[in-house]
Write an enzyme that holds these catalytic residues in place. Structure first.
Site, PDB file in Angstrom:
ATOM      1  CG  ASP A 291      -1.984   0.984   1.222  1.00  0.00           C
ATOM      2  OD1 ASP A 291      -1.640   2.119   0.720  1.00  0.00           O
ATOM      3  OD2 ASP A 291      -3.054   1.032   1.813  1.00  0.00           O
ATOM      4  CG  HIS A 322      -4.865   3.347  -0.518  1.00  0.00           C
ATOM      5  ND1 HIS A 322      -4.710   3.130   0.900  1.00  0.00           N
ATOM      6  CD2 HIS A 322      -5.785   4.229  -0.489  1.00  0.00           C
ATOM      7  CE1 HIS A 322      -5.505   3.896   1.527  1.00  0.00           C
ATOM      8  NE2 HIS A 322      -6.313   4.666   0.839  1.00  0.00           N
TER       9      HIS A 322
END
Length: 363
Positions: A291, A322
């Protein structure tokens, strides 16, 4: 699919492992370029939901005369707002902290609608076209407005299970609410997609400019609409001239004209996990190790929380970006299917426990 479930051993954890292990959402149909988290995130942001959802908006007046907006997803069929079977579970969708309702969140709502849920999006005051009737916005981890919205949903659908799922930085609000409310949260289960666990560290570390600047411009655009009303309480020139998310957050909530406070005091009241030990609702946190917005797992994932609390479950995948988690084929995001499977498994587990203990079902 190389996913790992980090949690404290329990009967619920074993049931969740079996349910997710059987789910087709965690197997096959993956993104052809798994090592490009930036591309995975952009893919989900640019993709629009199919079919285009129909939304019925409802404004809810709060105790201080402020307004939040509840957007009921009624699908592309034009049904009445908030309709559905009386006993259908209500799924509360919480956008990110900037109030951006992404195509991914809408797609999750449509998937839930097809499965028999009643999805509704919670829009904070002043966000996503919701009128700002008080000269204040909702701080990062202040669950007061969300608590009133949950109370209203419980009154409107008294016999339905109430579930909640948040996206990105919006998870700070949901996690804070679960901690503050404890066993009185009125939620049956919750899930967080790519959550931000440590708010202060996230603001201070800053995101890559590729993500921070578009988000900053989106926030300034929304704040500029209320420049006249906010000028009484904050320095608008400084606010609209902010060069980072931290500077904007600090100007809007700490350097106010009426009640200035320090950056440290602000986060003592707004850290998402400040009362995590009090949470009494199962929470699935679906995170990707790559992420780029949350940051490296070593400093951004509170692994000890998942090892010690029986209510927190971390589904960790090596790739997904993300709020991306893309896959080929229908659905496009395998995390949505995993979250809906998690809610199904939770309902099944609660029914089994009621039968085992001979408890009457709540009326």
């Amino acid at each position: 699919g190389h996913c790992r479930l980090l949690c404290k051993p329990s009967a619920l954890a074993q049931h969740l492992v079996r349910s997710l292990g059987r789910s087709a959402a965690l197997r096959g149909g993956r993104w052809p370029w798994p090592c490009w988290p930036q591309l995975q995130m952009l893919w989900q942001l640019l993709q629009q939901p199919e079919p285009e959802p129909v939304v019925a908006r409802e404004l809810l007046q709060l105790s201080d005369a402020g307004l939040v907006a509840l957007d009921w997803l009624v699908g592309p069929w034009g049904a009445a707002g908030g309709g559905g079977v009386v006993s259908s579970p209500v799924l509360l969708l919480i956008p990110n902290a900037a109030g951006k309702v992404t195509g991914g969140l809408l797609q999750l709502g449509l998937r839930a609608l097809e499965r028999g849920f009643i999805p509704v999006i919670f829009n904070r005051r002043g966000h996503n076209g919701c009128p700002l009737t008080t000269p204040r916005f909702q701080p990062f981890g202040d669950p007061g407005d969300l608590r009133e919205a949950v109370t209203y949903l419980r009154c409107r659908h008294p016999s339905a299970s109430l579930l909640a799922v948040s996206e990105g930085s919006g998870s700070g609000l949901l996690l804070a609410y679960l901690g503050e409310s404890g066993s009185s949260s009125r939620l049956a289960a919750a899930a967080c997609l790519s959550p931000i666990f440590r708010g202060r560290d996230w603001f201070e570390a800053r995101m890559p400019w590729l993500y921070e600047w578009p988000l900053l411009l989106h926030l300034k655009q929304g704040l500029s609409r209320y420049a006249g009303a906010l000028a009484e309480v904050v320095d608008m020139d400084r606010l609209l001239g902010s060069r980072s998310l931290r500077e904007l957050e600090e100007t809007l909530f700490c350097r106010t004209r009426s009640r200035p406070t320090s950056w440290e005091s602000y986060w003592e009241r707004n850290e998402p996990l400040r009362d995590a030990d009090e949470a009494a609702v199962p929470v699935l946190c679906l995170c990707s190790a790559d992420d780029p917005v949350r940051g490296p797992p070593a400093r951004s994932l509170p692994r000890e929380l998942f090892r010690s609390s029986p209510y927190f479950f971390l589904l960790l995948t090596p790739h997904g970006g993300h709020c991306g988690f893309p896959r080929r084929g229908p659905g496009r995001c395998w995390a949505h299917e995993a979250v809906l499977e998690y809610f199904r498994a939770m309902a099944e587990f609660l029914r089994m426990e009621e039968r085992r203990k001979g408890l009457p079902r709540p009326r």
